[in-house]
Design a protein around this motif. Structure first.
Motif, mmCIF file in Angstrom:
data_model
loop_
_atom_site.group_PDB
_atom_site.id
_atom_site.type_symbol
_atom_site.label_atom_id
_atom_site.label_comp_id
_atom_site.label_asym_id
_atom_site.label_seq_id
_atom_site.Cartn_x
_atom_site.Cartn_y
_atom_site.Cartn_z
ATOM 1 N N TRP A 175 0.830 -1.211 0.000
ATOM 2 C CA TRP A 175 0.000 0.000 0.000
ATOM 3 C C TRP A 175 0.865 1.261 0.000
ATOM 4 O O TRP A 175 0.608 2.210 -0.746
ATOM 5 N N PHE A 198 -8.386 10.121 4.325
ATOM 6 C CA PHE A 198 -7.662 9.074 3.590
ATOM 7 C C PHE A 198 -6.508 8.580 4.458
ATOM 8 O O PHE A 198 -5.551 9.312 4.711
ATOM 9 N N LYS A 250 -7.799 3.118 7.761
ATOM 10 C CA LYS A 250 -9.140 2.945 7.218
ATOM 11 C C LYS A 250 -9.141 1.980 6.039
ATOM 12 O O LYS A 250 -10.047 1.145 5.890
ATOM 13 N N GLU A 251 -8.135 2.094 5.179
ATOM 14 C CA GLU A 251 -8.024 1.200 4.028
ATOM 15 C C GLU A 251 -7.861 -0.246 4.483
ATOM 16 O O GLU A 251 -8.458 -1.166 3.915
ATOM 17 N N LYS A 269 -10.372 -3.523 3.996
ATOM 18 C CA LYS A 269 -9.924 -4.757 3.341
ATOM 19 C C LYS A 269 -10.119 -5.985 4.230
ATOM 20 O O LYS A 269 -9.810 -7.108 3.822
#
Length: 678
Positions: free
Chosen positions: A123, A166, A170-171, A175
């Motif tokens: 990422w 962002f 959180k990402e 996932k």
């Protein structure tokens, strides 16, 4: 411990050509494959791989082995680690043992954290290359430092954006990764208000890898004006998968070059390592701004004993770091120091010089650490006798921790000349320091033993231990020390009295016998009853004559070969090639790899060897006994020259009688072996 059936499944699935090809480009050469040797600076292909025998060998440097041995050498893995590596490659699940529920939970946590770190690494990297902030801030920073794309990709660099709405956390949650592991890995932390925050927001990312290549931690550098208010670098906290005292930045990418060059450059920071790689010097690692630990030193010791430390021109920084170098010396390392010009560090110096200039500067300016330390500190002392005395004591302390007596002696001689002090004085101080250290270690060991015994017995030492127990324990330790000293002295005397040539030929002959067992150990030599294999026959024959092997290889092969002889499915070559002891597996593989380039007529000679096994076994055993008896006679002749024997007529006659008896037997062996006996 990995169970044998699992090991057998892994080995059965392994193809050595498939394994070696991951590290060495190979091309077909008849029935074999060949390529440039990964273990030395090979100019022409001399590394052969035999798919039929499942072994490899370099015919220039001699390195070789089976697939497991190759991995252990090339990747610096232990035997279990190599088996697990192969298991993962071929889809075979490998467990050391049956785990308890608690151990399974920890194992699950560890694996979950590694998986999350791998995702985070990808990422961060994706953001560096594709996110607008990543390109504008992160990539601009790396470009300003002069790093090429291949180096950025090689070190898997990344960027963690810092903008509202962002975040990496959180990402990750989106996932399906759990918040628990985001916190355990240190990728995120929670504020007092319970808000999840990215630890590395607004920073460029440097992934830290284990020696086997898994992402274990991250380092993040802040950019721009923000450096005024916060620390420049933030690193992952210690966890169940990461302990900064046991990791070295860049080691995963450097280990092959370190092994190949038998040398490692030690620098301070991430960019120092990267810039050296960009200059073509890959055998370099970083301590990441911390003092070296014993764990890191042991890790380095797996690859090389030769360390060159690169210092920038900051004299104060050098003096502050000198204390940690004693740990390297105590670890048996050979330490050199390279002092860069004032105002330069490895990053800036490598960036402003060509590869040839950098290599030349290193070769011309690196110097031995003890000499460097002596000259550096003596400059500050000037003619002040008090300061000079303190500095001499400091340097003597460093020399005293070196384990090798010969190396210590060399340093004593050099430093005595540099410091204008008598050698004997330095030797005396070193001896005193080593005695003090030995006494401290002895007392600590006694204390640990006493505490353990107290814990196991559940007694209170102050109330139940007799007053005489401490002197008795001390006496016992002193007696053991005296016995050890006497044994060492006896060993030294025997070594002096024994011909080195005789020792060498005995060891060489033992390896010949070990090779015979590897090639034919399972074959029946005597039909019996009961049937006796080659391994059993040799073990029994040597035991009858009270012959104990001097080489570990023969001792191990003899013992295990005799134990396995009753297994009708046992094959000596396969068993020993896959032995967990790398020395045994390499030796066994050597017997197989020697046949890679044999001509058909030579191969036929090897095949016919099994048809004359009784003759070969007898010949090899008699040759060994001939050498042992010859050595024994030499020892007795030397003993005749000692003062205590020369003054004792009865003892002299006794030894002469024994020499005559042995000489008669030696002569008989010599005639049987067609040797001329003098």
């Amino acid at each position: 411990m990995i169970d044998r059936p699992t090991i057998d499944r892994v080995l059965a699935a392994t193809d050595i050509v498939d394994v070696v090809r991951q590290f060495v480009p190979l091309r077909k050469a008849g029935v074999n494959f060949k390529g440039l040797c990964p273990f030395h600076d090979d100019k022409t292909p001399s590394f052969f791989v035999s798919p039929s025998r499942q072994v490899c060998k370099c015919f220039a440097c001699g390195q070789g082995g089976d697939a497991v041995g190759f991995l252990m050498k090339h990747e610096q893995l232990t035997y279990p680690e190599a088996i697990k590596w192969l298991g993962k490659k071929y889809g075979i699940e490998v467990h050391d043992k049956e785990l308890s529920d608690e151990e399974k939970a920890v194992q699950s946590d560890r694996e979950s954290m590694f998986v999350l770190n791998e995702w985070a690494r990808n990422w961060f990297s994706d953001n560096l290359h594709n996110d607008s902030d990543g390109i504008a801030f992160g990539m601009t920073y790396f470009r300003s430092r002069g790093f090429r794309d291949d180096i950025i990709n090689k070190f898997q660099l990344g960027y963690c954006p810092d903008r509202r709405g962002f975040s990496m956390g959180k990402e990750a949650l989106a996932k399906g990764y759990q918040e628990e592991y985001l916190i355990k890995t240190g990728l995120c932390f929670k504020t007092e208000q319970g808000r999840l925050v990215d630890r590395y927001h607004g920073r460029v990312i440097f992934p830290v890898h284990t020696v086997s290549g898994r992402v274990v931690a991250f380092g993040g550098r802040i950019l721009g004006e923000k450096t005024k208010n916060v620390g420049k670098y933030v690193n992952s906290p210690d966890s169940i998968i990461y302990n900064k005292s046991r990791e070295l930045y860049g080691l995963y990418l450097a280990k092959q070059a370190i092994t190949k060059n038998d040398r490692c450059f030690l620098v301070e920071g991430y960019t120092d390592v990267m810039q050296m790689h960009q200059s073509g010097i890959e055998n370099v690692v970083a301590s990441s701004g911390t003092s070296l630990t014993e764990g890191q030193i042991r890790l380095l010791g797996r690859f090389t004993k030769n360390i060159t430390i690169l210092y920038d021109g900051d004299a104060a920084g050098i003096k502050a770091s000198l204390r940690g170098i004693d740990m390297l010396l105590a670890g048996g390392m050979n330490i050199k120091v390279l002092l860069l010009p004032e105002g330069e560090d490895p990053d800036s110096f490598a960036r402003s010089h060509s590869t040839e200039e950098l290599r030349s500067f290193i070769d011309e300016h690196e110097e031995d650490f003890i000499s460097f330390k002596t000259s550096l500190l003596m400059k500050d002392a000037g003619h002040d006798p008090t300061r000079r005395a303190g500095i001499i004591a400091n340097i003597v302390q460093s020399i005293s921790v070196i384990p090798d007596a010969i190396v210590r002696q060399v340093y004593v001689r050099e430093c005595a000349a540099m410091m204008q002090v008598g050698e004997q004085l330095i030797l005396s101080e070193i001896s005193k320091l080593r005695r003090q250290r030995f006494e401290r270690d002895r007392q600590r060991a006694q204390s640990e033993v006493a505490n353990q015994e107290t814990t196991e017995s559940g007694t209170n030492p102050s109330s139940s231990t007799p007053q005489t127990s401490q002197p008795i324990e001390a006496d016992a330790v002193d007696a053991m020390a005296a016995e050890a000293a006497e044994a060492r002295q006896l060993g030294q005397n025997i070594q002096k009295a024994t011909s080195s040539a005789a020792e060498t030929r005995i060891q060489r002959q033992e390896l010949q016998i070990a090779a015979l067992i590897v090639r034919h150990g399972e074959r029946i030599l005597d039909e019996g009853p009961p049937p006796t294999t080659v391994a059993q026959y040799i073990a029994e024959d040597l035991a009858q004559d009270n012959i104990v092997p001097t080489t570990t290889i023969l001792a191990t092969i003899l013992t295990e070969g005799a134990q396995m002889a009753n297994d009708t499915n046992w094959r000596a070559a396969t068993y020993f090639m896959h032995h967990p002891d790398i020395a045994i597996s390499a030796f066994a593989a050597q017997q197989e790899s020697d046949f890679i380039l044999l001509s058909p007529s030579q191969l036929m000679g090897y095949t016919e060897e099994k048809d004359r096994l009784p003759e070969l076994v007898s010949q090899q055993l008699n040759t060994l006994k001939y050498y042992i008896l010859s050595q024994r006679a030499d020892l007795l002749r030397h003993k005749l020259l000692t003062p205590e024997v020369r003054m004792d007529m009865a003892k002299t006659l006794e030894i002469l009688t024994e020499i005559k008896k042995i000489s008669t037997i030696v002569e008989q062996f010599g005639k049987a072996l067609d040797r001329v006996v003098k």
